[in-house]
Design a protein around this motif. Structure first.
Motif, PDB file in Angstrom:
ATOM      1  N   TYR A 111      -7.482 -15.915  35.834  1.00 47.75           N
ATOM      2  CA  TYR A 111      -7.316 -15.076  37.020  1.00 47.75           C
ATOM      3  C   TYR A 111      -8.666 -14.696  37.624  1.00 47.75           C
ATOM      4  CZ  TYR A 111      -2.530 -14.423  35.276  1.00 47.75           C
ATOM      5  OH  TYR A 111      -1.247 -14.627  34.835  1.00 47.75           O
ATOM      6  N   ALA A 112      -9.641 -14.365  36.772  1.00 49.24           N
ATOM      7  CA  ALA A 112     -10.956 -13.966  37.271  1.00 49.24           C
ATOM      8  C   ALA A 112     -11.647 -15.115  37.985  1.00 49.24           C
ATOM      9  CB  ALA A 112     -11.834 -13.461  36.122  1.00 49.24           C
ATOM     10  N   VAL A 113     -11.433 -16.337  37.494  1.00 45.92           N
ATOM     11  CA  VAL A 113     -12.071 -17.510  38.100  1.00 45.92           C
ATOM     12  C   VAL A 113     -11.386 -17.895  39.407  1.00 45.92           C
ATOM     13  CG1 VAL A 113     -12.516 -19.979  37.804  1.00 45.92           C
ATOM     14  CG2 VAL A 113     -12.939 -18.404  35.910  1.00 45.92           C
ATOM     15  N   THR A 114     -10.074 -17.865  39.430  1.00 38.39           N
ATOM     16  CA  THR A 114      -9.329 -18.422  40.565  1.00 38.39           C
ATOM     17  C   THR A 114      -8.967 -17.402  41.638  1.00 38.39           C
ATOM     18  OG1 THR A 114      -7.229 -18.097  39.374  1.00 38.39           O
ATOM     19  CG2 THR A 114      -8.341 -20.221  39.118  1.00 38.39           C
ATOM     20  N   THR A 115      -9.070 -16.107  41.362  1.00 36.69           N
ATOM     21  CA  THR A 115      -8.708 -15.093  42.354  1.00 36.69           C
ATOM     22  C   THR A 115      -9.895 -14.789  43.257  1.00 36.69           C
ATOM     23  OG1 THR A 115      -7.165 -14.072  40.791  1.00 36.69           O
ATOM     24  CG2 THR A 115      -7.829 -12.759  42.708  1.00 36.69           C
ATOM     25  N   PRO A 116      -9.766 -14.998  44.567  1.00 37.36           N
ATOM     26  CA  PRO A 116     -10.862 -14.636  45.476  1.00 37.36           C
ATOM     27  C   PRO A 116     -11.125 -13.135  45.409  1.00 37.36           C
ATOM     28  CG  PRO A 116      -9.275 -16.064  46.582  1.00 37.36           C
ATOM     29  CD  PRO A 116      -8.653 -15.645  45.278  1.00 37.36           C
ATOM     30  N   PRO A 117     -12.386 -12.718  45.341  1.00 40.68           N
ATOM     31  CA  PRO A 117     -12.682 -11.287  45.208  1.00 40.68           C
ATOM     32  C   PRO A 117     -12.375 -10.487  46.463  1.00 40.68           C
ATOM     33  CG  PRO A 117     -14.696 -12.531  45.504  1.00 40.68           C
ATOM     34  CD  PRO A 117     -13.597 -13.538  45.328  1.00 40.68           C
ATOM     35  N   GLY A 118     -12.263 -11.160  47.608  1.00 41.34           N
ATOM     36  CA  GLY A 118     -11.981 -10.474  48.867  1.00 41.34           C
ATOM     37  C   GLY A 118     -13.178 -10.527  49.800  1.00 41.34           C
ATOM     38  N   SER A 119     -12.915 -10.894  51.051  1.00 45.30           N
ATOM     39  CA  SER A 119     -13.980 -10.951  52.051  1.00 45.30           C
ATOM     40  C   SER A 119     -13.555 -10.155  53.282  1.00 45.30           C
ATOM     41  CB  SER A 119     -14.293 -12.399  52.439  1.00 45.30           C
ATOM     42  OG  SER A 119     -13.184 -13.006  53.081  1.00 45.30           O
ATOM     43  N   LEU A 172     -15.730  -7.662  49.340  1.00 46.15           N
ATOM     44  CA  LEU A 172     -15.131  -6.329  49.328  1.00 46.15           C
ATOM     45  C   LEU A 172     -15.299  -5.688  47.949  1.00 46.15           C
ATOM     46  CD1 LEU A 172     -11.785  -7.126  51.199  1.00 46.15           C
ATOM     47  CD2 LEU A 172     -13.935  -6.295  52.171  1.00 46.15           C
ATOM     48  N   LYS A 173     -15.718  -4.423  47.953  1.00 45.05           N
ATOM     49  CA  LYS A 173     -15.967  -3.674  46.715  1.00 45.05           C
ATOM     50  C   LYS A 173     -16.780  -4.526  45.741  1.00 45.05           C
ATOM     51  CE  LYS A 173     -13.726  -0.836  43.191  1.00 45.05           C
ATOM     52  NZ  LYS A 173     -12.496  -0.633  42.399  1.00 45.05           N
ATOM     53  N   TYR A 174     -17.899  -4.989  46.226  1.00 44.10           N
ATOM     54  CA  TYR A 174     -18.758  -5.912  45.492  1.00 44.10           C
ATOM     55  C   TYR A 174     -19.334  -5.254  44.238  1.00 44.10           C
ATOM     56  CZ  TYR A 174     -22.812  -8.922  44.581  1.00 44.10           C
ATOM     57  OH  TYR A 174     -23.756  -9.739  44.002  1.00 44.10           O
ATOM     58  N   ASP A 175     -19.190  -5.937  43.104  1.00 34.42           N
ATOM     59  CA  ASP A 175     -19.804  -5.461  41.865  1.00 34.42           C
ATOM     60  C   ASP A 175     -21.016  -6.330  41.505  1.00 34.42           C
ATOM     61  OD1 ASP A 175     -19.114  -3.611  39.307  1.00 34.42           O
ATOM     62  OD2 ASP A 175     -19.967  -5.515  38.648  1.00 34.42           O
ATOM     63  N   HIS A 176     -20.790  -7.622  41.301  1.00 37.60           N
ATOM     64  CA  HIS A 176     -21.889  -8.549  41.047  1.00 37.60           C
ATOM     65  C   HIS A 176     -21.331  -9.963  41.095  1.00 37.60           C
ATOM     66  CE1 HIS A 176     -20.021  -8.510  37.067  1.00 37.60           C
ATOM     67  NE2 HIS A 176     -20.716  -9.599  36.766  1.00 37.60           N
ATOM     68  N   HIS A 177     -22.229 -10.927  41.109  1.00 41.28           N
ATOM     69  CA  HIS A 177     -21.826 -12.333  41.021  1.00 41.28           C
ATOM     70  C   HIS A 177     -21.992 -12.794  39.582  1.00 41.28           C
ATOM     71  CE1 HIS A 177     -21.108 -16.425  42.609  1.00 41.28           C
ATOM     72  NE2 HIS A 177     -21.851 -16.783  41.573  1.00 41.28           N
ATOM     73  N   CYS A 178     -20.925 -13.347  39.022  1.00 37.85           N
ATOM     74  CA  CYS A 178     -20.940 -13.781  37.624  1.00 37.85           C
ATOM     75  C   CYS A 178     -20.901 -15.305  37.559  1.00 37.85           C
ATOM     76  CB  CYS A 178     -19.742 -13.196  36.860  1.00 37.85           C
ATOM     77  SG  CYS A 178     -19.685 -13.716  35.128  1.00 37.85           S
ATOM     78  N   GLY A 327      -8.991  -3.361  50.231  1.00 40.36           N
ATOM     79  CA  GLY A 327     -10.406  -3.408  49.898  1.00 40.36           C
ATOM     80  C   GLY A 327     -11.337  -3.017  51.029  1.00 40.36           C
ATOM     81  N   LYS A 328     -10.786  -2.581  52.154  1.00 37.34           N
ATOM     82  CA  LYS A 328     -11.617  -2.200  53.299  1.00 37.34           C
ATOM     83  C   LYS A 328     -11.581  -0.702  53.578  1.00 37.34           C
ATOM     84  CE  LYS A 328     -10.707  -6.745  55.275  1.00 37.34           C
ATOM     85  NZ  LYS A 328     -10.096  -7.536  56.373  1.00 37.34           N
ATOM     86  N   ARG A 329     -10.603  -0.038  53.032  1.00 35.88           N
ATOM     87  CA  ARG A 329     -10.511   1.414  53.125  1.00 35.88           C
ATOM     88  C   ARG A 329     -10.093   1.961  51.767  1.00 35.88           C
ATOM     89  NH1 ARG A 329      -6.724   3.559  57.577  1.00 35.88           N
ATOM     90  NH2 ARG A 329      -7.825   5.449  57.001  1.00 35.88           N
ATOM     91  N   PHE A 330     -10.679   3.089  51.376  1.00 36.01           N
ATOM     92  CA  PHE A 330     -10.399   3.686  50.080  1.00 36.01           C
ATOM     93  C   PHE A 330     -10.137   5.179  50.234  1.00 36.01           C
ATOM     94  CE2 PHE A 330     -12.937  -0.057  49.286  1.00 36.01           C
ATOM     95  CZ  PHE A 330     -12.346  -0.629  48.186  1.00 36.01           C
TER      96      PHE A 330
END
Length: 350
Positions: A111-119, A172-178, A327-330
Motif C-alpha cells: 500500500y505504501a509503495v502503490t498509493t499516491p501520497p496526494g498532489s 499533500l501533507k508532505y512528510d519525506h521522500h522514502c 489533504g488540502k484542508r485540515f
C-alpha cells in the motif's frame, strides 16, 4: 455588438514599453552552491535507486520469511498427529500470529509503495489546464489575499503541502521522500508507511527471539554437523538473524519517531519548523500551540480514520482505508502559528 465582443480574441497588453536600448530581462536564477549540487545528485540517485531498493527489500523479506517457517517454527513446534487442534494449540496460535505479521508487513508495504501520497491537482478535471490555478484556489477556501504559491509547480500550495525535489511536484501533507518505497510519504499513504514500520519492527523482535534456540543449535553443530536437521544452510540462517537485529534497531528507531509525530499531529518537516517557532515564541514570552493537535486520542482517531470510516479495531488490520479529507484542508484545534520563510524559501530542498 454583443456577438462581436464575445468572439474577440484576448490579447495581452504590456503595462510599459522598455526603451530600445533596454532589453527585457527576467530575474536571474540563484547560483547553485556546492551543497545544492550535492543535494540534487542525491535526489536523482534516490529516484533511480527506488526500484532497486524495492527489489532488495522483497528478496530480504522472502529470505527471512522462508527461514522462519522452515527453521524457527519446526525448532519450537511440531504438529502432533492424532491430537487435533486442542493438542496443537501452541503450534496453531504461533502460525496464526506469524501469518498475521507477514500479512501486515507485505500488505502495508504494498500500500505504501502503490498509493499516491496526494498532489495539489488531485480531484480536479484535466480537460482545461488553464483553469487549474483557479480550481485549486476555489478548493482551498483558506487562502488569504496573497495565497502561497510553489515556485516550482507554479500552483497554489494548500496548508501542510511542500514540494518534493525527487518527485518534482508538491505533495499533500508532505512528510519525506522514502527511496525504499520509491514514493513520498504524504496524506494518503502515511498510515501505511507507519504501520509497515510497526509490523516490521514487531516481526524483527519476534524473529530474533524465536531464533535464539536455532542460533545456539547452529553453534553446537560446528563440532557435530549431523545435529543440524534443516535444509536451509546455516550461513543463511545466521545472516537472517543478524539482519533482523540490524533492521529491528534501525526501523524501530524510525518507527518510534513517526509514532511520536503521529501522536503530536506533526510531520517530519513540521516538527523541525515547529521547534524553530517554539524558540521564537519563547523569546517573545509567548506559548507555542500546534493548530493541528487535538490531543493523543484525537490525533489517533483522525490519523486512522476511526469512527468515521471504521471501528477502532481497523487500526490493527492491514486494510486499505483512506484518511480523513482530501489533504488540502485540515481541522484546527485553535490558535496556531504559520512560519514565513520569506521570499527566498526553497522548501523543495528541505
Amino acid at each position: 455588438m454583443a456577438s462581436s465582443a464575445s468572439t474577440a480574441a484576448f490579447a495581452a497588453v504590456p503595462t510599459s514599453d522598455p526603451a530600445d536600448n533596454q532589453p527585457i530581462t527576467t530575474r536571474p536564477r540563484r547560483k547553485l552552491t556546492f551543497a545544492d549540487k550535492i543535494e540534487i545528485l542525491i535526489d536523482r540517485t534516490s529516484s533511480k535507486l527506488g526500484p532497486i531498493l524495492i527489489t532488495i527489500a522483497f528478496i530480504l523479506l522472502s529470505l527471512t520469511i522462508c527461514c522462519y517457517f522452515t527453521v524457527y517454527i519446526p525448532f519450537h513446534y511440531q504438529w502432533n498427529e492424532g491430537e487435533g487442534l486442542q493438542g496443537n494449540t501452541g503450534y496453531v496460535l504461533t502460525m496464526v500470529w506469524s501469518l498475521y505479521l507477514v500479512w501486515g508487513i507485505i500488505a502495508n508495504y504494498y500500500y505504501a509503495v502503490t498509493t499516491p501520497p496526494g498532489s495539489v491537482l488531485d480531484g480536479l478535471a484535466a480537460e482545461n489546464e488553464a483553469t487549474h490555478f483557479q480550481d485549486v484556489l476555489m478548493e482551498m477556501e483558506t487562502f488569504t489575499e496573497f495565497p502561497p504559491t510553489c515556485k516550482r509547480c507554479h500552483l497554489p500550495k494548500p496548508e501542510r503541502t511542500h514540494h518534493c525535489s525527487v518527485c518534482k511536484k508538491c505533495i499533500l501533507k508532505y512528510d519525506h521522500h522514502c527511496p525504499w518505497i520509491h514514493n513520498c510519504v504524504g496524506h494518503f499513504n502515511h498510515r501505511y508507511f507507519l504501520m509497515f514500520l510497526t509490523y516490521l519492527t514487531t516481526a524483527c523482535i519476534y524473529f530474533v527471539y524465536m531464533g535464539i534456540g536455532p542460533f545456539m543449535l547452529m553453534a553446537e553443530s560446528q563440532e557435530n554437523p549431523a545435529i543440524w536437521p534443516y535444509r536451509m544452510p546455516q550461513a543463511l540462517v545466521a545472516f537472517s538473524e543478524v539482519l533482523a537485529c540490524a533492521i529491528g534497531l534501525a526501523v524501530g528507531g524510525m518507527g518510534s519517531w513517526h509514532w511520536y509525530l503521529t501522536l503530536t499531529a506533526q510531520t517530519t518537516l513540521e516538527q523541525y519548523n515547529n521547534n524553530y517557532i517554539k524558540g521564537i515564541c519563547k523569546k517573545k514570552g509567548d506559548r507555542f500551540s500546534n493548530m493541528y493537535d487535538f490531543g493523543i486520542i484525537g490525533n489517533l482517531l483522525d490519523f486512522f480514520n476511526i469512527g468515521r470510516r471504521g471501528p477502532w479495531y481497523t487500526a490493527f488490520l492491514p486494510l486499505r482505508i483512506p484518511p480523513i479529507g482530501n489533504g488540502k484542508r485540515f481541522d484546527k484545534s485553535g490558535r496556531g502559528y504559520v512560519l514565513d520563510f520569506g521570499p527566498d524559501d526553497e522548501d523543495d530542498l528541505v
